[in-house]
Design a protein around this motif. Sequence first.
Motif, short mmCIF file in Angstrom:
data_model
loop_
_atom_site.label_atom_id
_atom_site.label_comp_id
_atom_site.label_asym_id
_atom_site.label_seq_id
_atom_site.Cartn_x
_atom_site.Cartn_y
_atom_site.Cartn_z
N ALA A 1 1.17 -1.04 0.58
CA ALA A 1 -0.18 -0.21 -0.29
C ALA A 1 1.10 1.15 -0.25
O ALA A 1 2.58 1.65 0.62
N HIS A 2 0.80 2.26 -0.74
CA HIS A 2 0.97 3.79 -0.57
C HIS A 2 1.18 4.48 0.73
O HIS A 2 0.03 4.12 1.34
N GLY A 3 1.97 4.78 0.62
CA GLY A 3 2.05 5.82 2.12
C GLY A 3 0.73 6.40 2.51
O GLY A 3 0.52 7.20 1.13
N VAL A 4 0.17 7.33 3.62
CA VAL A 4 -0.41 8.34 3.40
C VAL A 4 0.12 9.44 2.11
O VAL A 4 1.20 10.23 3.12
N ASP A 5 -0.13 10.41 1.86
CA ASP A 5 0.50 11.97 1.16
C ASP A 5 -0.78 12.39 0.93
O ASP A 5 -1.37 12.44 1.24
N SER A 6 -0.30 13.68 0.20
CA SER A 6 -1.45 14.42 0.22
C SER A 6 -2.09 14.28 -0.81
O SER A 6 -3.19 15.20 -1.00
N HIS A 7 -2.63 12.37 -1.52
CA HIS A 7 -3.18 12.91 -2.83
C HIS A 7 -4.12 11.22 -2.20
O HIS A 7 -4.92 11.47 -2.15
N THR A 8 -3.88 11.30 -0.09
CA THR A 8 -4.94 10.30 0.32
C THR A 8 -5.50 11.28 0.35
O THR A 8 -6.67 11.78 1.31
N HIS A 9 -7.35 10.56 0.30
CA HIS A 9 -8.52 11.81 0.74
C HIS A 9 -9.33 11.03 1.68
O HIS A 9 -10.09 11.52 1.85
N LEU A 10 -9.14 9.32 1.82
CA LEU A 10 -9.81 9.39 2.62
C LEU A 10 -8.94 7.81 3.21
O LEU A 10 -7.99 7.34 2.81
N VAL A 11 -9.58 7.91 4.96
CA VAL A 11 -8.56 7.16 5.08
C VAL A 11 -9.95 6.83 6.51
O VAL A 11 -9.62 6.58 7.25
N ALA A 12 -9.29 5.49 7.00
CA ALA A 12 -11.25 5.04 7.28
C ALA A 12 -9.50 3.75 7.97
O ALA A 12 -9.28 2.54 7.87
N GLY A 13 -10.06 3.71 9.22
CA GLY A 13 -9.28 3.44 10.32
C GLY A 13 -10.01 1.41 11.00
O GLY A 13 -11.26 2.08 11.19
N SER A 14 -9.74 0.67 11.62
CA SER A 14 -10.07 -0.82 11.68
C SER A 14 -10.13 -1.43 13.30
O SER A 14 -8.61 -0.71 13.53
#
Length: 279
Positions: A92-105
């Motif tokens: 998986a790509h790291g979270v960066d300026s193009h990551t628009h949605l992050v859902a944690g479980s």
Amino acid sequence: MVGEILDSVEVRHPGVLEGCTARDLAGLVGFRVTAVERRAKYLLIRLGDGDRRSTLVVHLGMTGQLTWKTAAEPTTDVFKRLVSGYRKSVGAHGVDSHTHLVAGSASGGMLLFRDPRRFGRVLLLGDVADESCPRLSRLGPDAWGADPAEMASILVSRCGRRSAKAVLLDQTVLAGIGNIYADESCFAAGIRPDRILSGVSRSRLAVLVRSIDRVLDKGVRNAGTSFRNFVGSDGEAGSNQEDLFVYGRGGLPCRVCHARLRVATVAQRTTVWCPRCQT
DNA sequence: AGTACTACCTGGAGGC
DNA sequence: TGCCTCCAGGTAGTAC
């Protein structure tokens, strides 16, 4: 991710949301993922049970990436270069300026929606039928795995006076075929993409129907066509780009007859075909 | 019911 | 290296 319980939903760029707000998505905390389904180019993430149900609908547009990472897997930005010259991402790509949605479980997993070009969309259906969503209700039957006889009759009834390419790209006729697979299907069927489909014989249409199924099936078996930034849900690039006959090969020799492949705009999209194999 | 065009966006490639 | 132009897996909306 089926079985995971969402414990955080962060919207980093609300522009990708359609008909819902970041607040609506934050309301999904506590919901369990019960299933992940696909309808044409839309992914349906089913959430909740009993009287609390919802569906997250995702369209990846041109450059969208939906990846799932377990707690044990680190995000990574490692790339390998393939023999063909394309870059293959690993994990998986790291979270960066193009990551628009992050859902944690609750288990520490993460669902990431990343889309550099931001043509992708995220919709929230709530507890209503899929068909109440106009984007979904407009769609024709899925091109992949549809009944051949049904597909043929739909193509006959909906072809109008349009080019084969325009009909294949029309998601209300058959859903799920994009620019790459439209060109590859026309090549496999020996049909020029700019040919008016109503003038094509019934037997040739049957060939086209089989070709569509084979082309899509091969694309899926190869885990997708990775030009530029496509990755699968595991973050890995596909390999179908190594296997294409026409898309992206304008000016190069046909892999079957060695004629020079032609490029033109058909139905407002860049289109490649073989002048000898496709008539 | 068609076509044609625009808008939405960023990044990579290639020319100079 | 930098600046420019062109191009890209899609869809919705508008005008004609």
